[in-house]
Every structure is written in C-alpha cells, then in structure tokens.
Design a protein around this motif. Structure first.
Motif, short mmCIF file in Angstrom:
data_model
loop_
_atom_site.label_atom_id
_atom_site.label_comp_id
_atom_site.label_asym_id
_atom_site.label_seq_id
_atom_site.Cartn_x
_atom_site.Cartn_y
_atom_site.Cartn_z
N ALA A 123 0.84 -1.21 0.00
CA ALA A 123 0.00 0.00 0.00
C ALA A 123 0.87 1.24 0.00
CB ALA A 123 -0.93 0.00 1.22
N PHE A 131 0.18 8.15 -7.06
CA PHE A 131 -0.09 9.51 -6.63
C PHE A 131 0.90 10.51 -7.23
CE2 PHE A 131 0.21 12.97 -3.42
CZ PHE A 131 -0.88 13.64 -3.92
N PRO A 162 -5.47 7.75 -6.09
CA PRO A 162 -4.84 6.51 -6.57
C PRO A 162 -5.73 5.28 -6.39
CG PRO A 162 -3.33 7.75 -5.15
CD PRO A 162 -4.66 8.42 -5.06
N LEU A 163 -6.52 5.26 -5.33
CA LEU A 163 -7.41 4.10 -5.13
C LEU A 163 -8.84 4.52 -5.41
CD1 LEU A 163 -6.29 2.21 -1.89
CD2 LEU A 163 -6.24 1.40 -4.24
N ILE A 167 -11.20 -0.36 1.07
CA ILE A 167 -11.15 -1.81 1.35
C ILE A 167 -12.60 -2.30 1.49
CG2 ILE A 167 -10.52 -3.47 3.16
CD1 ILE A 167 -8.00 -1.72 3.61
N ILE A 192 -14.57 5.70 -3.62
CA ILE A 192 -13.86 6.91 -3.21
C ILE A 192 -13.87 7.94 -4.35
CG2 ILE A 192 -11.58 7.83 -2.64
CD1 ILE A 192 -10.97 5.22 -1.24
N HIS A 225 -10.17 2.08 9.76
CA HIS A 225 -9.23 1.51 8.78
C HIS A 225 -8.67 2.55 7.83
CE1 HIS A 225 -9.59 -2.63 10.06
NE2 HIS A 225 -10.86 -2.31 10.34
N ARG A 226 -8.86 3.84 8.15
CA ARG A 226 -8.29 4.90 7.32
C ARG A 226 -6.78 4.63 7.18
NH1 ARG A 226 -5.96 10.11 7.58
NH2 ARG A 226 -6.94 11.54 6.09
N SER A 227 -6.27 4.94 6.00
CA SER A 227 -4.85 4.66 5.72
C SER A 227 -3.96 5.25 6.80
CB SER A 227 -4.47 5.27 4.37
OG SER A 227 -3.10 5.05 4.13
N PHE A 228 -3.09 4.42 7.38
CA PHE A 228 -2.16 4.99 8.37
C PHE A 228 -0.97 5.64 7.69
CE2 PHE A 228 -0.20 0.57 9.48
CZ PHE A 228 0.87 0.76 8.64
N GLY A 229 -0.95 5.58 6.36
CA GLY A 229 0.15 6.19 5.63
C GLY A 229 -0.15 7.61 5.16
N SER A 233 2.51 10.01 3.26
CA SER A 233 2.23 10.28 1.85
C SER A 233 2.24 11.78 1.56
CB SER A 233 0.87 9.71 1.45
OG SER A 233 0.85 8.35 1.68
C1 HEM Z 1 -1.21 8.60 -1.62
C2 HEM Z 1 -0.96 7.55 -0.91
C3 HEM Z 1 -1.98 6.64 -0.28
C4 HEM Z 1 -3.33 6.52 -0.52
C5 HEM Z 1 -4.19 7.30 -1.51
C6 HEM Z 1 -3.82 5.49 0.38
C7 HEM Z 1 -5.14 5.08 0.43
C8 HEM Z 1 -5.63 4.10 1.25
C9 HEM Z 1 -7.01 3.69 1.33
C10 HEM Z 1 -8.16 4.26 0.51
C11 HEM Z 1 -7.10 2.71 2.25
C12 HEM Z 1 -8.38 1.98 2.66
C13 HEM Z 1 -9.06 2.74 3.77
C14 HEM Z 1 -10.46 2.29 4.05
O1 HEM Z 1 -10.93 1.32 3.46
O2 HEM Z 1 -11.13 2.96 4.87
C15 HEM Z 1 -5.76 2.48 2.77
C16 HEM Z 1 -5.43 1.57 3.74
C17 HEM Z 1 -4.18 1.34 4.20
N1 HEM Z 1 -3.03 2.06 3.87
FE1 HEM Z 1 -2.91 3.57 2.55
N2 HEM Z 1 -2.78 5.01 1.12
C18 HEM Z 1 -1.64 5.68 0.76
C19 HEM Z 1 -0.38 5.49 1.27
C20 HEM Z 1 -0.05 4.59 2.25
C21 HEM Z 1 1.27 4.43 2.85
C22 HEM Z 1 2.49 5.29 2.51
C23 HEM Z 1 1.18 3.41 3.76
C24 HEM Z 1 2.22 2.81 4.67
C25 HEM Z 1 3.22 3.46 5.18
C26 HEM Z 1 -0.18 2.93 3.74
C27 HEM Z 1 -0.66 1.91 4.51
C28 HEM Z 1 -1.98 1.50 4.56
C29 HEM Z 1 -2.45 0.40 5.38
C30 HEM Z 1 -1.60 -0.46 6.30
C31 HEM Z 1 -3.84 0.32 5.17
C32 HEM Z 1 -4.80 -0.66 5.80
C33 HEM Z 1 -5.35 -0.08 7.07
C34 HEM Z 1 -6.35 -1.02 7.72
O3 HEM Z 1 -6.94 -1.87 7.04
O4 HEM Z 1 -6.55 -0.88 8.92
N3 HEM Z 1 -0.90 3.67 2.82
N4 HEM Z 1 -4.89 3.34 2.14
#
Ligand code: HEM
Length: 277
Positions: A123, A131, A162-163, A167, A192, A225-229, A233
């Motif tokens: 992710a 992005f 990007p997404l 989830i 989204i 579950h908001r992205s922890f990244g 980012s």
């Molecule tokens: C522009 C960059 C990014 C975008 C647009 C993005 C977007 C997202 C989205 C839409 C979700 C699902 C959230 C949901 O369903 O409510 C997600 C989940 C997640 N993202 Fe990101 N993300 C980005 C960068 C990152 C980075 C840099 C990391 C790690 C360092 C990361 C780690 C995760 C993880 C671990 C989850 C799952 C969280 C969970 O299920 O509890 N993401 N992300």
C-alpha cells in the motif's frame, strides 16, 4: 523522515537526463516510494534489487497471471524470512516494532503480522507511485501556480485519487442507506472516486483548484481503517512534487497520448514521459 526523502529524491533526479524525454514513473515515481517504504520497514539495502523485480511485475499491466503469482509468493516468502531475521535481531524500524507488538504484547497473530507487513509495503508503494504520477500529470496538464503546497497536495490527492475504492466492507446487520437496504453479509465497495467528485460536497468538483479549502476528500478512506500512511504520503508527495517543479518539468508527449492502467481498482499512469529543463 523528510531529510532522507529529500536526499533520495535529489539523488534520483540527478540521475535523470536533462533536455531529453524519459519516463518519470520508472525513473522517479516508482523508485522513490520503494526506498522510503524499504527504510521505514527495515528492508536491507542489499535486498532492494529483488524487491524492485517483484514490484515491477506487480505494477505492470501486461504481466501473465503466473508471473504475478510468483511475485506475490516471492514477496510473501521474503517477508516471512525478514520477520524471522528481525525477531532474532531487532532494529529501529517498523517491522521490528510490529514483531514486538506480536511477541511482547500479543496484539497481532502471526498471520496478521505477515499480512500487515505485506500490506504496508504494498500500500505504501503502489499508491504513492500512482499519486506522484497522477499529481504531476494534473499539474503539468493544467499548469496552475501553487500558492500553498499543503493545500495543493490535498487537492491533487482528491482530484485523481490513486485508489478508486476503499477496502471491502461486510455489514454485520442490514443497513439502510439512501432508501436502499444493504443486507448483512453483502460485499460493499465504497467508491472513493465518486465521493471525491460529489457536487453536493465540492464546488466544481471536476476543476483542479490548488487552493481548495476545506477539502474533505476521502482518498485515504475513513474510520478505523483509514490509511495509516496518510501523513507519510503528504510529506513524501510534497517533497517529490517540489523537487520536480524546482528542476523544471514538462510533458514530453501530448496529454491525450498518456495511457491509464487498465485497472478497476487503481488509477495510475502506465508511463509519464517528461523532460527536465
Ligand atoms: C497517496 C498515498 C496513499 C493513498 C491514496 C492510500 C489510500 C488508502 C485507502 C483508501 C485505504 C483503505 C481505507 C479504508 O478502506 O477505509 C488504505 C489503507 C491502508 N493504507 Fe494507505 N494510502 C496511501 C499510502 C499509504 C502508505 C504510505 C502506507 C504505509 C506506510 C499505507 C498503509 C496503509 C495500510 C496499512 C492500510 C490498511 C489499514 C487497515 O486496514 O486498517 N498507505 N490506504
């Protein structure tokens, strides 16, 4: 992590040609996040080349299913071994912290640990590649000045997220939304892309307004579950975009020739030919 990201961005751009076209995705938008996420997780520098091969296969749109499966299996096995190595010899990195959350605090099962490592790696890589590519495309096509980098990054995150979907969710009871009943156990894909372009929330949603404020986009999802990244980012994207604009960057092909990945889930470019001045 900002100083290390800035240094990595400069090093990658120094290796790019000046005055002749090259693919920004392959030369910059892909290797930068791979380095950053590798540093964060604690992937040894010597293993990065193998990672590059797997991730290139997974990012490419034209790979046979067997190659994709081999790459996923390869990365999964590699992470299982890396977790074992961190367990034996912990370091100051995210993977060691996750191992400790599993072993010392019992907050994760072993499967959750491996799955979290894989998800963070993937992710944190794929979304940022897309992005940086989408954001630069939007900036180069629209050619608008940036008055505030944080606001511009938010708008670029909203404009071409990007997404396309969050989830998957599975309601545990029947839920009524907008006059429709979503039955318990159904699979729900939350759009989204649609939310980010909702005209009841955003004024002129199809316009790129780099100073849009407030900007309540849902590109990182919502809730527990908001992205922890998201913070990483924002920092990384601001550094990447800033470094590119500073060096003078222009599209090397007409905008209409850019091709999007043939993906339902991801919005990203196959390639982004540019010229640095
Ligand atoms: C522009 C960059 C990014 C975008 C647009 C993005 C977007 C997202 C989205 C839409 C979700 C699902 C959230 C949901 O369903 O409510 C997600 C989940 C997640 N993202 Fe990101 N993300 C980005 C960068 C990152 C980075 C840099 C990391 C790690 C360092 C990361 C780690 C995760 C993880 C671990 C989850 C799952 C969280 C969970 O299920 O509890 N993401 N992300």
């Amino acid at each position: 992590m900002a100083p290390a990201i800035t240094a990595a961005a400069a090093e990658l751009l120094d290796a790019c040609p000046v005055g002749e076209p090259f693919d920004l995705i392959a030369a910059f938008a892909a290797p930068l996040p791979l380095r950053v996420i590798g540093d964060l997780l604690g992937v040894p520098a010597a293993d990065r080349a193998r990672f590059r091969a797997w991730t290139s296969t997974l990012l490419a749109s034209d790979q046979p299913a067997t190659a994709v499966r081999d790459a996923v299996v390869g990365m999964h096995r590699y992470l299982v071994d890396l977790i074992a190595a961190k367990r034996a010899d912990p370091a100051d990195d995210l993977l060691s912290a996750l191992v400790s959350a599993r072993d010392d605090e019992d907050r994760l099962t072993e499967d959750e640990l491996v799955s979290m490592a894989f998800l963070t790696l993937w992710a944190g890589y794929e979304n940022l590649v897309n992005f940086i590519g989408n954001g630069m495309r939007a900036l180069l096509v629209h050619d608008r000045p940036i008055t505030s980098m944080p606001l511009a990054i938010e708008e670029l995150t909203r404009y071409d997220q990007p997404l396309q979907f969050a989830i998957r969710r599975f309601p545990t009871t029947d839920v009524e939304i907008g006059g429709h009943v979503v039955p318990a156990g159904a699979t729900v894909l939350l759009g989204i892309a649609s939310a980010n372009h909702d005209e009841t929330v955003f004024d002129a949603p199809e316009e790129l307004r780099l100073d849009r404020d407030p900007n309540p986009h849902l590109s990182y999802g919502h809730g527990p579950h908001r992205s922890f990244g998201s913070r990483l980012s924002q920092v990384e994207a601001a550094i990447a975009v800033g470094a590119l604009l500073e060096r003078g960057c222009a599209l090397a092909v007409p905008a209409g020739e850019l091709r999007w990945l043939p993906s339902f889930r991801n919005r990203g470019l196959v390639a982004l030919p540019v010229v640095l001045s």
